[in-house]
Scaffold this active site. Structure first.
Site, PDB file in Angstrom:
ATOM      1  N   SER A   1      17.413  65.286  40.078  1.00 27.69           N
ATOM      2  CA  SER A   1      17.427  66.710  40.402  1.00 27.69           C
ATOM      3  C   SER A   1      18.513  66.992  41.424  1.00 27.69           C
ATOM      4  CB  SER A   1      16.060  67.076  40.990  1.00 27.69           C
ATOM      5  OG  SER A   1      16.119  68.319  41.657  1.00 27.69           O
TER       6      SER A   1
ATOM      7  N   TYR B   1       8.875  65.317  47.463  1.00 26.72           N
ATOM      8  CA  TYR B   1       9.339  65.327  46.064  1.00 26.72           C
ATOM      9  C   TYR B   1      10.785  64.837  45.994  1.00 26.72           C
ATOM     10  CZ  TYR B   1      11.382  67.219  41.786  1.00 26.72           C
ATOM     11  OH  TYR B   1      12.091  67.354  40.601  1.00 26.72           O
TER      12      TYR B   1
ATOM     13  N   LYS C   1      12.712  61.331  44.212  1.00 28.97           N
ATOM     14  CA  LYS C   1      13.897  61.283  43.330  1.00 28.97           C
ATOM     15  C   LYS C   1      14.953  60.365  43.928  1.00 28.97           C
ATOM     16  CE  LYS C   1      12.430  63.977  40.106  1.00 28.97           C
ATOM     17  NZ  LYS C   1      12.012  63.370  38.844  1.00 28.97           N
TER      18      LYS C   1
HETATM   19  P1  NAD Z   1       6.620  68.999  33.490  1.00 33.23           P
HETATM   20  O1  NAD Z   1       5.578  68.887  34.526  1.00 33.23           O
HETATM   21  O2  NAD Z   1       6.565  70.138  32.539  1.00 33.23           O
HETATM   22  O3  NAD Z   1       6.676  67.650  32.636  1.00 33.23           O
HETATM   23  C1  NAD Z   1       6.355  66.381  33.183  1.00 33.23           C
HETATM   24  C2  NAD Z   1       5.372  65.706  32.222  1.00 33.23           C
HETATM   25  O4  NAD Z   1       5.063  64.403  32.742  1.00 33.23           O
HETATM   26  C3  NAD Z   1       4.067  66.453  32.062  1.00 33.23           C
HETATM   27  O5  NAD Z   1       3.791  66.622  30.681  1.00 33.23           O
HETATM   28  C4  NAD Z   1       3.033  65.557  32.746  1.00 33.23           C
HETATM   29  O6  NAD Z   1       1.766  65.640  32.118  1.00 33.23           O
HETATM   30  C5  NAD Z   1       3.669  64.193  32.589  1.00 33.23           C
HETATM   31  N1  NAD Z   1       3.292  63.206  33.621  1.00 33.23           N
HETATM   32  C6  NAD Z   1       3.342  63.353  34.969  1.00 33.23           C
HETATM   33  N2  NAD Z   1       2.945  62.215  35.576  1.00 33.23           N
HETATM   34  C7  NAD Z   1       2.648  61.334  34.583  1.00 33.23           C
HETATM   35  C8  NAD Z   1       2.178  59.987  34.570  1.00 33.23           C
HETATM   36  N3  NAD Z   1       1.934  59.319  35.696  1.00 33.23           N
HETATM   37  N4  NAD Z   1       1.979  59.386  33.374  1.00 33.23           N
HETATM   38  C9  NAD Z   1       2.231  60.047  32.228  1.00 33.23           C
HETATM   39  N5  NAD Z   1       2.660  61.318  32.169  1.00 33.23           N
HETATM   40  C10 NAD Z   1       2.875  61.950  33.343  1.00 33.23           C
HETATM   41  O7  NAD Z   1       8.035  68.962  34.240  1.00 33.23           O
HETATM   42  P2  NAD Z   1       9.484  69.285  33.674  1.00 33.23           P
HETATM   43  O8  NAD Z   1       9.918  70.577  34.252  1.00 33.23           O
HETATM   44  O9  NAD Z   1       9.542  69.072  32.213  1.00 33.23           O
HETATM   45  O10 NAD Z   1      10.301  68.157  34.437  1.00 33.23           O
HETATM   46  C11 NAD Z   1      10.553  66.891  33.846  1.00 33.23           C
HETATM   47  C12 NAD Z   1      11.263  66.009  34.854  1.00 33.23           C
HETATM   48  O11 NAD Z   1      12.468  66.659  35.288  1.00 33.23           O
HETATM   49  C13 NAD Z   1      10.453  65.733  36.123  1.00 33.23           C
HETATM   50  O12 NAD Z   1      10.691  64.388  36.503  1.00 33.23           O
HETATM   51  C14 NAD Z   1      11.043  66.680  37.137  1.00 33.23           C
HETATM   52  O13 NAD Z   1      10.931  66.195  38.451  1.00 33.23           O
HETATM   53  C15 NAD Z   1      12.497  66.721  36.704  1.00 33.23           C
HETATM   54  N6  NAD Z   1      13.174  67.971  37.110  1.00 33.23           N
HETATM   55  C16 NAD Z   1      12.652  69.178  36.748  1.00 33.23           C
HETATM   56  C17 NAD Z   1      13.260  70.354  37.160  1.00 33.23           C
HETATM   57  C18 NAD Z   1      12.675  71.694  36.811  1.00 33.23           C
HETATM   58  O14 NAD Z   1      13.047  72.689  37.465  1.00 33.23           O
HETATM   59  N7  NAD Z   1      11.842  71.825  35.818  1.00 33.23           N
HETATM   60  C19 NAD Z   1      14.430  70.287  37.935  1.00 33.23           C
HETATM   61  C20 NAD Z   1      14.958  69.045  38.266  1.00 33.23           C
HETATM   62  C21 NAD Z   1      14.307  67.878  37.843  1.00 33.23           C
HETATM   63  C1  UD1 Z   2      13.592  74.641  43.393  1.00 35.87           C
HETATM   64  C2  UD1 Z   2      13.034  73.458  44.140  1.00 35.87           C
HETATM   65  C3  UD1 Z   2      14.013  72.298  44.109  1.00 35.87           C
HETATM   66  C4  UD1 Z   2      14.445  71.980  42.681  1.00 35.87           C
HETATM   67  C5  UD1 Z   2      15.013  73.239  42.046  1.00 35.87           C
HETATM   68  C6  UD1 Z   2      15.401  73.025  40.592  1.00 35.87           C
HETATM   69  C7  UD1 Z   2      11.612  74.504  45.850  1.00 35.87           C
HETATM   70  C8  UD1 Z   2      11.449  74.798  47.301  1.00 35.87           C
HETATM   71  N1  UD1 Z   2      12.739  73.852  45.499  1.00 35.87           N
HETATM   72  O1  UD1 Z   2      14.617  75.151  44.189  1.00 35.87           O
HETATM   73  O2  UD1 Z   2      13.449  71.144  44.668  1.00 35.87           O
HETATM   74  O3  UD1 Z   2      15.442  70.972  42.695  1.00 35.87           O
HETATM   75  O4  UD1 Z   2      14.016  74.272  42.096  1.00 35.87           O
HETATM   76  O5  UD1 Z   2      14.292  72.927  39.820  1.00 35.87           O
HETATM   77  O6  UD1 Z   2      10.764  74.789  45.026  1.00 35.87           O
HETATM   78  N2  UD1 Z   2      13.162  83.002  44.664  1.00 35.87           N
HETATM   79  C9  UD1 Z   2      12.716  84.263  44.976  1.00 35.87           C
HETATM   80  N3  UD1 Z   2      11.429  84.595  44.653  1.00 35.87           N
HETATM   81  C10 UD1 Z   2      10.574  83.729  44.036  1.00 35.87           C
HETATM   82  C11 UD1 Z   2      11.045  82.433  43.720  1.00 35.87           C
HETATM   83  C12 UD1 Z   2      12.339  82.091  44.061  1.00 35.87           C
HETATM   84  O7  UD1 Z   2      13.452  85.073  45.532  1.00 35.87           O
HETATM   85  O8  UD1 Z   2       9.411  84.088  43.788  1.00 35.87           O
HETATM   86  C13 UD1 Z   2      14.572  82.663  44.960  1.00 35.87           C
HETATM   87  C14 UD1 Z   2      14.778  81.453  45.853  1.00 35.87           C
HETATM   88  O9  UD1 Z   2      14.797  81.817  47.203  1.00 35.87           O
HETATM   89  C15 UD1 Z   2      16.126  80.925  45.337  1.00 35.87           C
HETATM   90  C16 UD1 Z   2      16.125  81.292  43.850  1.00 35.87           C
HETATM   91  O10 UD1 Z   2      15.179  82.348  43.720  1.00 35.87           O
HETATM   92  O11 UD1 Z   2      17.180  81.627  45.961  1.00 35.87           O
HETATM   93  C17 UD1 Z   2      15.715  80.151  42.935  1.00 35.87           C
HETATM   94  O12 UD1 Z   2      14.486  79.608  43.409  1.00 35.87           O
HETATM   95  P1  UD1 Z   2      13.722  78.437  42.628  1.00 35.87           P
HETATM   96  O13 UD1 Z   2      13.566  78.809  41.198  1.00 35.87           O
HETATM   97  O14 UD1 Z   2      12.496  78.106  43.382  1.00 35.87           O
HETATM   98  O15 UD1 Z   2      14.769  77.220  42.655  1.00 35.87           O
HETATM   99  P2  UD1 Z   2      15.429  76.461  43.904  1.00 35.87           P
HETATM  100  O16 UD1 Z   2      15.327  77.248  45.139  1.00 35.87           O
HETATM  101  O17 UD1 Z   2      16.788  76.055  43.490  1.00 35.87           O
END
Ligand code: NAD
Ligand code: UD1
Length: 339
Positions: free
Chosen positions: A125, A149, A153
């Site tokens: 991330s 968190y 990572k």
């Molecule tokens: P998500 O929660 O929708 O998907 C994660 C999945 O992993 C879920 O289906 C959950 O049930 C499963 N899971 C969690 N722990 C587990 C375990 N111990 N054993 C088996 N299954 C398990 O999340 P996502 O948004 O799809 O994110 C996927 C990955 O990408 C995560 O590692 C997250 O940290 C990373 N990531 C997500 C974002 C985002 O904004 N969505 C941003 C950066 C990184």
């Molecule tokens: C979040 C995560 C970060 C992760 C990233 C990508 C937090 C504190 N950080 O950050 O760890 O890597 O997503 O998945 O959750 N905002 C509003 N109102 C809201 C929600 C958000 O104004 O209700 C604003 C925030 O201040 C920011 C932008 O929208 O400026 C995006 O926010 P968000 O979607 O939470 O993403 P990140 O801040 O990038």
């Protein structure tokens, strides 16, 4: 045909990647404990692809279950999505986060090693850049965590780097996602957060569908073009595609390599609200409130390494992201629990 183990394949990004894998002739095997996903997602994947992926309902830390997957299937590579991802929850329950994310990754690596599988794409991330101030952020920027968190990572990235130094058989791509949004264009799969969404776009979508009455904009006095926070939003379909590019590039990597996955463009909170309003054809009420502690003003990626080394580039713009997000939300106002 290559068999790819997809940990967390029932989740938001995993399910979109499983669809892309099936559509490009791979054979994905999902392992997921459904702790943050709905079993219905598997039916939806089948509906989109006319094929049902193999699914094992197990926790990653259950080494017997994991080993039996490698015994049953000849796995060519693993895409490791499974993990907990709520920043606030990681602050109040750090042990659960370290246990699930770090221990889960360690068990996975061990079982992969035991079965001679050394090819891995890991979901990292942009959070690993902490409070970066130089934009755009490239992969050499200093690494820093600001919450448990983020530490999970960073720790997993470090474990994977050390592993690649110790054993040259490993090929690992660390994909550092910026801000994933949107949904598959069928409207059948998308993000379905539990409780109050922490992230901006799911929150805006729930306001549009009437589940919440207004968006709280966290801060209007940042040093950005309109005073609100700027982020690099990326369509989940582009993100899914980046995993396929990473799989294809794995064999050419020299050990462990990090890649930024974003568009390289920044959009403010108000840009997002406006684009979503256009997509759904209604005003989105909002109110500017105090800044959210820990937020940075601006974050967007330098994507030149992904372009040159993965031959990958994002295709979708903000308007398309919001249209696709709206299609999913309007067809499934209560997420997977809608019908
Ligand atoms: P998500 O929660 O929708 O998907 C994660 C999945 O992993 C879920 O289906 C959950 O049930 C499963 N899971 C969690 N722990 C587990 C375990 N111990 N054993 C088996 N299954 C398990 O999340 P996502 O948004 O799809 O994110 C996927 C990955 O990408 C995560 O590692 C997250 O940290 C990373 N990531 C997500 C974002 C985002 O904004 N969505 C941003 C950066 C990184
Ligand atoms: C979040 C995560 C970060 C992760 C990233 C990508 C937090 C504190 N950080 O950050 O760890 O890597 O997503 O998945 O959750 N905002 C509003 N109102 C809201 C929600 C958000 O104004 O209700 C604003 C925030 O201040 C920011 C932008 O929208 O400026 C995006 O926010 P968000 O979607 O939470 O993403 P990140 O801040 O990038």
């Amino acid at each position: 045909m290559q068999k790819i183990l997809v940990t967390g394949g029932a989740g938001y990004i995993g399910s979109h990647t499983v669809v892309a894998l099936l559509q490009q002739g791979y054979e994905p095997v999902i392992v997921d404990n459904f702790s943050n996903s709905h079993p219905r997602v598997i039916d939806r994947i089948e509906q989109i692809c006319n094929q049902r992926p193999s699914v094992v309902d197990a926790d990653l830390r259950d080494t017997d279950a994991l080993a039996s997957i490698f015994q049953t299937h000849e796995i060519d590579a693993v895409i490791h999505f499974a993990g907990l991802k709520a920043v606030g929850e990681s602050v109040t329950d750090p042990v659960r986060y370290y246990e699930n994310n770090v221990q889960g990754a360690l068990q996975l690596i061990k079982v992969m090693s035991q079965h001679g599988c050394h090819r891995l794409v890991f979901s990292s991330s942009a959070t690993v850049y902490g409070n970066a101030t130089r934009m755009p952020i490239n992969e050499q920027a200093p690494l820093q965590a600001t919450n448990p968190y983020g530490w999970t990572k960073l720790m997993i990235e470090q474990i994977l780097r050390d592993l690649c130094v110790a054993d040259p058989a490993w090929r690992v791509a660390l994909l550092r996602y910026f801000n994933p949004v949107a949904a598959h264009q069928s409207g059948l799969i998308g993000e379905d957060p539990n409780g109050i969404p922490n992230n901006l776009v799911p929150f805006v979508a729930q306001v549009a569908v009437g589940r919440r009455d207004h968006v709280a904009v966290f801060g209007g006095d940042y040093d950005t073009h309109d005073g609100t926070g700027v982020r690099d939003y990326i369509h989940v379909l582009d993100l899914a595609d980046a995993h396929l590019s990473a799989l294809r590039a794995l064999d050419g990597l020299d050990g462990c390599r990090a890649f930024n996955i974003g568009t390289g463009n920044g959009h403010s909170v108000l840009d997002v609200i406006r684009a979503f309003s256009q997509a759904c054809g209604q005003d989105i009420p909002y109110q500017v409130v105090d800044r959210r502690p820990g937020d940075v003003a601006t974050s967007y990626a330098d994507v030149s390494r992904s372009q040159s080394e993965l031959a990958w580039q994002a295709k979708f713009d903000l308007a398309q992201m919001m249209q696709d997000h709206w299609r999913w939300q309007s067809q499934n106002p209560q997420g997977y629990g809608s019908d």
